[in-house]
Each structure stands twice: as structure tokens, then as C-alpha cells.
Design a protein around this motif. Structure first.
Motif, PDB file in Angstrom:
ATOM      1  N   UNK A 107       0.817  -1.224   0.000  1.00  0.00           N
ATOM      2  CA  UNK A 107       0.000   0.000   0.000  1.00  0.00           C
ATOM      3  C   UNK A 107       0.848   1.270   0.000  1.00  0.00           C
ATOM      4  N   UNK A 108       1.972   1.226   0.673  1.00  0.00           N
ATOM      5  CA  UNK A 108       2.836   2.412   0.703  1.00  0.00           C
ATOM      6  C   UNK A 108       3.292   2.765  -0.714  1.00  0.00           C
ATOM      7  N   UNK A 109       3.701   1.742  -1.474  1.00  0.00           N
ATOM      8  CA  UNK A 109       4.141   2.019  -2.846  1.00  0.00           C
ATOM      9  C   UNK A 109       2.979   2.428  -3.736  1.00  0.00           C
ATOM     10  N   UNK A 110       1.809   1.800  -3.524  1.00  0.00           N
ATOM     11  CA  UNK A 110       0.646   2.201  -4.322  1.00  0.00           C
ATOM     12  C   UNK A 110       0.293   3.658  -4.055  1.00  0.00           C
ATOM     13  N   UNK A 156       2.843   8.026 -10.986  1.00  0.00           N
ATOM     14  CA  UNK A 156       3.876   7.141 -11.529  1.00  0.00           C
ATOM     15  C   UNK A 156       3.236   6.150 -12.486  1.00  0.00           C
ATOM     16  N   UNK A 157       3.804   5.993 -13.659  1.00  0.00           N
ATOM     17  CA  UNK A 157       3.154   5.152 -14.675  1.00  0.00           C
ATOM     18  C   UNK A 157       3.597   3.693 -14.585  1.00  0.00           C
ATOM     19  N   UNK A 158       4.748   3.454 -13.992  1.00  0.00           N
ATOM     20  CA  UNK A 158       5.235   2.070 -13.889  1.00  0.00           C
ATOM     21  C   UNK A 158       4.538   1.326 -12.760  1.00  0.00           C
ATOM     22  N   UNK A 159       4.962   0.075 -12.561  1.00  0.00           N
ATOM     23  CA  UNK A 159       4.354  -0.752 -11.509  1.00  0.00           C
ATOM     24  C   UNK A 159       5.368  -0.988 -10.387  1.00  0.00           C
ATOM     25  N   UNK A 160       4.926  -1.735  -9.382  1.00  0.00           N
ATOM     26  CA  UNK A 160       5.802  -2.112  -8.264  1.00  0.00           C
ATOM     27  C   UNK A 160       5.714  -3.622  -8.065  1.00  0.00           C
ATOM     28  N   UNK A 161       6.849  -4.272  -7.941  1.00  0.00           N
ATOM     29  CA  UNK A 161       6.896  -5.702  -7.599  1.00  0.00           C
ATOM     30  C   UNK A 161       7.833  -5.862  -6.415  1.00  0.00           C
ATOM     31  N   UNK A 205      -0.640  -9.356  -4.740  1.00  0.00           N
ATOM     32  CA  UNK A 205       0.256  -8.238  -5.059  1.00  0.00           C
ATOM     33  C   UNK A 205       1.457  -8.720  -5.865  1.00  0.00           C
ATOM     34  N   UNK A 206       1.422  -9.977  -6.304  1.00  0.00           N
ATOM     35  CA  UNK A 206       2.547 -10.546  -7.056  1.00  0.00           C
ATOM     36  C   UNK A 206       3.873 -10.477  -6.301  1.00  0.00           C
ATOM     37  N   UNK A 207       3.809 -10.818  -5.045  1.00  0.00           N
ATOM     38  CA  UNK A 207       5.022 -10.870  -4.232  1.00  0.00           C
ATOM     39  C   UNK A 207       5.881 -12.053  -4.671  1.00  0.00           C
ATOM     40  N   UNK A 208       7.168 -11.826  -4.807  1.00  0.00           N
ATOM     41  CA  UNK A 208       8.067 -12.901  -5.211  1.00  0.00           C
ATOM     42  C   UNK A 208       9.154 -13.162  -4.181  1.00  0.00           C
TER      43      UNK A 208
END
Ligand code: PLP
Length: 630
Positions: free
Chosen positions: A77-80, A88-93, A117-120
């Protein structure tokens, strides 16, 4: 006026370091919540008593999976929030770095909660990668392979691709690229690659050395260009997907993050301008945990929040990309410490108090036959007051020297020495009290106060439970989990069970400083007194060692709900058998050799067969015992 509960909350700084997870209830017990502002809470003292009733011995690790998943959501959520805020147009992983806590339960919880959230996963060694290949993760999520690699490591990475995982091999040394190229030739599989950049920028705090020009990790600028050249030559430039850097763990000062981000974003942009289509900018870990709650750039703290960190990362990358007119990358983060630190704590009991000072000198009687030095010490005890305490204390120090000189020359006996010591410590106690009442406490009396503080014997090993406290003087919150509605009357340091003088805790968190003693309650033998050690979920578990063959801890997984709690799982810690196996004493060796000793005694007539059998049975009974005090 504040009540006692409020005072103890302040004494231990719970509101500063607790991050909304910990609080005290009306009974004076510590409670835990599954997240900031949650109504559900569980009484930790009750949990511990419940476990004891079920036969689980202390020390025990309490693991709260909900706190782990709360942190996963909070990071996402912080990054969102930051990305919305700065358009910001990019995403966060995010990927979870396994070295922070490689326990399967931890990885499974992070990946389960992080699925949407696609956590890896981030791994840095072959065993970590081996485990990662078996774990279940979202199809869109990443595996990032850092660390130095050989042929086998890179083989495993290729296997990952063949079983459908999205894995990125981060080149840490140019040689690794050549191993990759050989694999491509042999298998025809096209890998995705990253490069780790060596930045000028450094972190701050204990791990400052992880960044900067002379860091252990990362490619120099010319090596990066070399990688690009070789890939282009092999027509594989499209494999290069990630630019990675990591300037060290526990970055205490937010300014350092901004600087590193500026530099890294610039490197990213310049590479894009060279027509290298980097998709991911991996900013590593380093988000600091505020262990002492002081919100400063002190080593055991951090002067920013998670949101501020995310804002700085996103904003800086965005503005550099705008300036250079380059598309914004997908930001990959490898934060581990901040996710894992809070979710685990240790509870253990105070076993005893180590006496260095005789508490009660009423039993010390003197007479005219005593040596002069004893009589003089007695005189100091009787006449010390608030005006002369400084002078009398100095006199006492001299008399103590004299006492030992006389003893070493054989001029006084053990009883005289015992009397002299008791009287000396009594002068110290009284002098210390007078000094604390005076307005200015000089350094000398501060030292004395520390010298006179209680030493509590704690049923645990610093080397197993808090290795960073021993190795790098990192501080962790430590406090009793009950009796918090009574005022702690003692100042104590903690000693552990190991036969090692480093097995001691004598630095404690404080809002403005570092405390040399911890406020604790008076210890009464036979009365349970339990301490909690907090925020040990990152690094401590895996780095703890087997010093003195103290093993891993019993462990309970606890779910907090509106009725209190549910103990979901109990896992046993090491038995004596386990730690002995590790040191290569297998069961047959132990039994055969023990039997030989028994037979020898039977042969010599010192034991009869029945007694020998009894000893054998008892010996083996202890084999499955816990390694700590029972
Ligand atoms: C250790 C490490 C991390 C994790 O750092 P934290 O400070 O725990 O967030 C991330 N990336 C790399 C490459 C690391 O070595």
C-alpha cells in the motif's frame, strides 16, 4: 497525575517502538494486536501460561503470522499510495529476501498474503534457490537471484525457467555471464538477466560499507558496459531486464536513500538511452526498523516511515525519468527486515539473580581482634552520610586494595577477607544512594551505580536468540510481559546461560540515549518472572548459533482474534539428541561408550547389574530433553 500503567508504558517505550502491535492491558500484561488500530488483542502472559500448561518449556518463540501479512499489505500500500501521489506510470513488484528469515512458515505466509500483489522471492545462494523452486507463488511474481554464482547455481536458475517461473539472474561478476552463455548454448533456453551496479552512494548506519565504490558487490561502470557489449555481440541484449543495486541493510538516514536513488535512476536512464530495454529497476532492501523507537539516524533506529521511504523512491525515480525523457521502470523492492522483524518475539524466564554483593550485612560481626582494615571499613559503614559519602567511598576503595594486598601476603584469613568485602560493598551501596539523592551525579558514581546493579540470570543464550546484540551491539526492545501495573524497583543487566562472558546484555533501548541497565521488578526465587525480547523476526533466527550446544527454541504460532487468541501450531525446538548429532555424536557412539564405562564399574564391583541398568535408562531419558533450564 499519571498512573503506574502509563508510567511503565513510558519506561519501556512501548509506544515508541511497538508500531501499534504491542500495548499493555488493565491487568498489567503485555498484549499484541494483529495490526495498527486493530481492536482484537491477545494477552501474551496468558498465551505463555497456556503453553506452559501444555508442557511447552521456555524459552519459546511466539510467531504472529498476522503481523507478517500486515507488513506485506502495508509495504504494498505504501508504494501504491506513492505511485498515485506522484502519478507514476510504472508498476511495483516486491520480492522477499530469503536470507532475512528462510523459515518455510515465513515464506509461505508472505507469498500467501502477497499473492494478489505478485510478491516474489529473492535468493542469494543455491539452497535458497532450491527451496524457492518448490514454493508456490503468483504467476506474475519474480524470483531474483543475487549472490555469487557457479555453474550449478545457474543450472538451477535455468531449471526454474523451464518449470515456468519468472526468474532473473543478476550478474554480480562478469564471469557469471560466461557461465550463462554456456548454458544458453547447451539448452537453447533464453534467460532473463539483471546486472548489479556499484554505486558511489552509500547507505548509512552499520551496513554503510555495503555501498560505495569499494563495496564487495556490484559491477563497475566499465564492467556494466562490458556485459552490454557481450550481450549485444551474442544478439541477447533483449535478455537484460533488470538493473539492481542494494546499498546495505538498516539504512538509518533517509537522505542516503534519496542520493542512491538519484544515482541509480540516472544509470537506468542512460542505459535506456543506449537502447537497452531495462524493464525493472531493483532498488534492493535497506528499509530500516526503528528498534529503539527514537526515529533518529542512530544505528538501531531509522529517521523515516515506510511511507516516506516509498515516497522518496518513487518520486526520485519519477523525476529523473521525466528529466531524461525515459519511460518509468517497474520498481522492484527487496525489503526484508521491515517485513519480518516484528512478527516474532521470544519469551523466557528469569532463572535467578547472580549475587555479587551481599544483600544483608547484619550477619557480619566485627570485634577488636579483627585486622585494622576491617575495623576501618566498619567505621566507614557506620558513619557515611550525605556530606562525606564521596570521601568515604574513596577511602573504602583504598581499604579494599589493602585488604587484597594483606590477603595475598598471607596476613589475613578467608573469614577476614569475607568480612572486608561485605563491608566494602555496603559502603558502595550507601555511597551510591547518597549520590543519587544529590543534584549532580558524577561519572564515578554513575559507574558505581552500574556496578551495583542486579544481574539477572536469563534462561536463554544471547548467541542463539539475539546474535546481533552480541556481534554488532544492535539493540532490541526487552521488557517484562506481566507485572506492568507495579513499578519496577531494580536496575538490572541480563546474563545468559552460556559459559561466555560475552553472553550478557548490558545495553538497552532508550528514547534519548542507550540505557546501561534495564528497569525490572524485584526477583523472588520461585515466583515466575517472564521477559519478552521483541522484533527478532529478521536475521536473528537464522544467524543464531549453537554456542555451548544450546539449541533452537520451542515455537508457537499464534493467531489473534476477537476472543483473544488461537494457538495454531506448536513446533519443538532442539533436543539434546539434535545438538549432539550436529556435533557428530551419533546415538550408537554415545550408547556404546557409556555402556563401556558402566561395564567397567560392574567388573570392578562398584555397581551391580541392576544399578547399571538404571543409570543407562536415566542417561537415555535425558537424551530427548530440552537444552535450556527446565
Ligand atoms: C540483505 C539483502 C536484502 C534485504 O535487506 P533488508 O535490509 O533486510 O531489507 C535485499 N537485497 C539484497 C541484495 C540483500 O543482500
Amino acid at each position: 497525575m499519571k498512573n503506574i500503567l502509563e508510567e511503565t508504558i513510558q519506561t519501556y517505550g512501548i509506544e515508541n517502538w511497538g508500531a501499534g502491535f504491542f500495548d499493555v492491558n488493565k491487568k498489567g500484561n503485555l498484549v499484541v494486536r494483529p495490526g495498527e488500530g486493530e481492536a482484537a488483542e491477545a494477552d501474551i502472559f496468558e498465551i505463555v501460561n497456556d503453553l506452559l500448561k501444555r508442557g511447552v518449556k521456555l524459552p519459546v518463540i511466539l510467531r504472529f503470522p498476522q503481523i507478517l501479512s500486515y507488513q506485506v499489505r502495508k509495504l504494498y500500500n505504501s508504494y501504491q499510495t506513492a505511485m498515485r501521489e506522484y502519478d507514476y506510470k510504472g508498476a511495483h513488484r516486491a520480492v522477499f529476501p530469503m536470507k532475512v528469515n528462510p523459515r518455510r512458515d515465513v515464506l509461505e505466509e508472505v507469498l500467501r498474503e502477497g499473492r494478489r500483489y505478485n510478491f516474489g522471492i529473492e535468493c542469494g545462494s543455491k539452497p535458497e534457490l532450491f527451496a524457492a523452486l518448490a514454493l508456490e507463488q503468483a504467476p506474475q511474481s519474480l524470483i531474483v537471484c543475487n549472490g555469487f554464482k557457479d555453474e550449478a547455481y545457474i543450472r538451477l536458475a535455468f531449471i526454474a525457467r523451464q518449470i515456468g517461473k519468472r526468474l532473473i539472474i543478476v550478474i554480480e561478476k562478469v564471469e557469471e555471464l560466461h557461465i550463462v552463455l554456456r548454458q544458453v548454448q547447451q539448452t537453447g533456453v533464453k534467460p532473463e538477466l539483471g546486472i548489479r551496479a556499484r554505486l558511489y552512494s552509500r547507505g548509512s548506519g552499520r551496513w554503510e560499507k555495503s555501498g560505495g565504490e569499494t563495496a564487495k558487490f556490484g559491477l563497475t561502470t566499465s564492467e556494466m558496459l562490458e556485459v552490454v557489449r557481450v550481450l549485444r555481440q551474442h544478439n541477447m541484449l533483449d535478455c537484460l531486464k533488470m538493473l539492481h543495486f542494494h546499498i546495505g541493510s538498516q539504512i538509518t538516514d533517509i537522505k542516503r536513500i534519496k542520493n542512491a536513488m538519484k544515482e541509480a535512476a540516472r544509470v537506468y536512464c542512460k542505459m535506456r538511452q543506449m537502447r537497452v530495454d531495462i524493464e525493472f529497476l531493483n532498488v534492493g532492501g535497506g528499509m530500516g526498523v526503528d528498534y529503539d523507537g527514537s526515529k533518529t539516524s542512530f544505528d538501531s533506529s531509522a529517521n523515516y516511515t515506510m511511507q516516506e521511504f516509498a515516497n522518496d523512491v518513487v518520486y526520485t525515480i519519477k523525476s529523473v525519468c521525466d528529466e531524461e525523457d525515459v519511460p518509468e521502470p517497474t520498481i522492484v523492492t527487496e525489503s526484508g527486515r521491515i517485513l519480518a522483524a516484528f512478527h516474532a518475539m521470544i519469551v523466557t524466564n528469569i532463572q535467578d539473580e547472580i549475587e555479587t554483593v551481599l544483600d544483608d550485612i547484619s550477619a557480619v560481626t566485627t570485634n577488636e581482634d579483627d585486622p585494622q582494615v576491617v575495623i576501618e571499613l566498619k567505621d566507614l559503614v557506620e558513619n557515611i552520610n550525605s556530606k562525606n559519602y564521596r570521601e568515604y567511598y574513596h577511602d573504602a576503595l583504598e581499604h579494599k586494595e589493602e585488604l587484597f594486598t594483606l590477603f595475598n601476603l598471607g596476613l589475613i584469613n578467608l573469614e577476614d577477607r569475607a568480612k572486608g568485602e561485605a563491608l566494602f560493598w555496603e559502603v558502595c551501596e550507601r555511597a551510591s544512594k547518597f549520590s543519587q539523592q544529590s543534584k549532580i551525579v558524577t561519572e564515578e558514581f554513575d559507574e558505581l551505580k552500574k556496578l551495583l546493579s542486579a544481574k539477572y540470570l536469563c534462561n536463554f543464550s544471547v548467541f542463539r536468540c539475539l546474535p546481533d546484540n552480541w556481534a554488532i551491539e544492535q539493540l532490541f526492545p526487552i521488557m517484562p510481559i506481566h507485572k506492568l501495573n507495579t513499578t519496577p524497583s531494580e536496575h538490572a543487566t541480563l546474563v545468559d546461560l552460556t559459559c561466555d562472558s560475552d553472553g550478557i546484555i548490558e545495553k538497552f533501548i532508550d528514547l534519548k540515549d542507550v540505557k546501561e541497565t534495564l528497569e525490572l521488578h524485584h526477583f523472588k526465587p520461585g515466583e515466575p518472572y517472564y521477559l519478552g525480547f521483541f522484533m527478532i523476526g529478521a536475521y536473528q533466527e537464522v544467524m543464531g548459533n549453537f554456542h555451548n550446544l544450546f539449541g533452537t527454541l520451542n515455537e508457537a504460532h499464534v493467531i489473534i482474534n476477537k476472543n483473544g487468541y488461537l494457538i495454531k501450531k506448536i513446533l519443538p525446538g532442539s533436543h539434546i539428541s539434535d545438538v549432539l548429532m550436529m556435533a557428530r555424536y551419533d546415538k550408537n557412539f554415545l550408547l556404546e561408550n557409556f555402556n563401556m564405562h558402566l561395564e567397567e564399574q560392574v567388573k570392578q564391583g562398584n555397581l551391580d547389574a541392576a544399578a547399571a541398568e538404571e543409570l543407562r535408562t536415566e542417561y537415555m531419558k535425558h537424551y530427548e530433553g530440552y537444552t535450556y533450564l527446565g
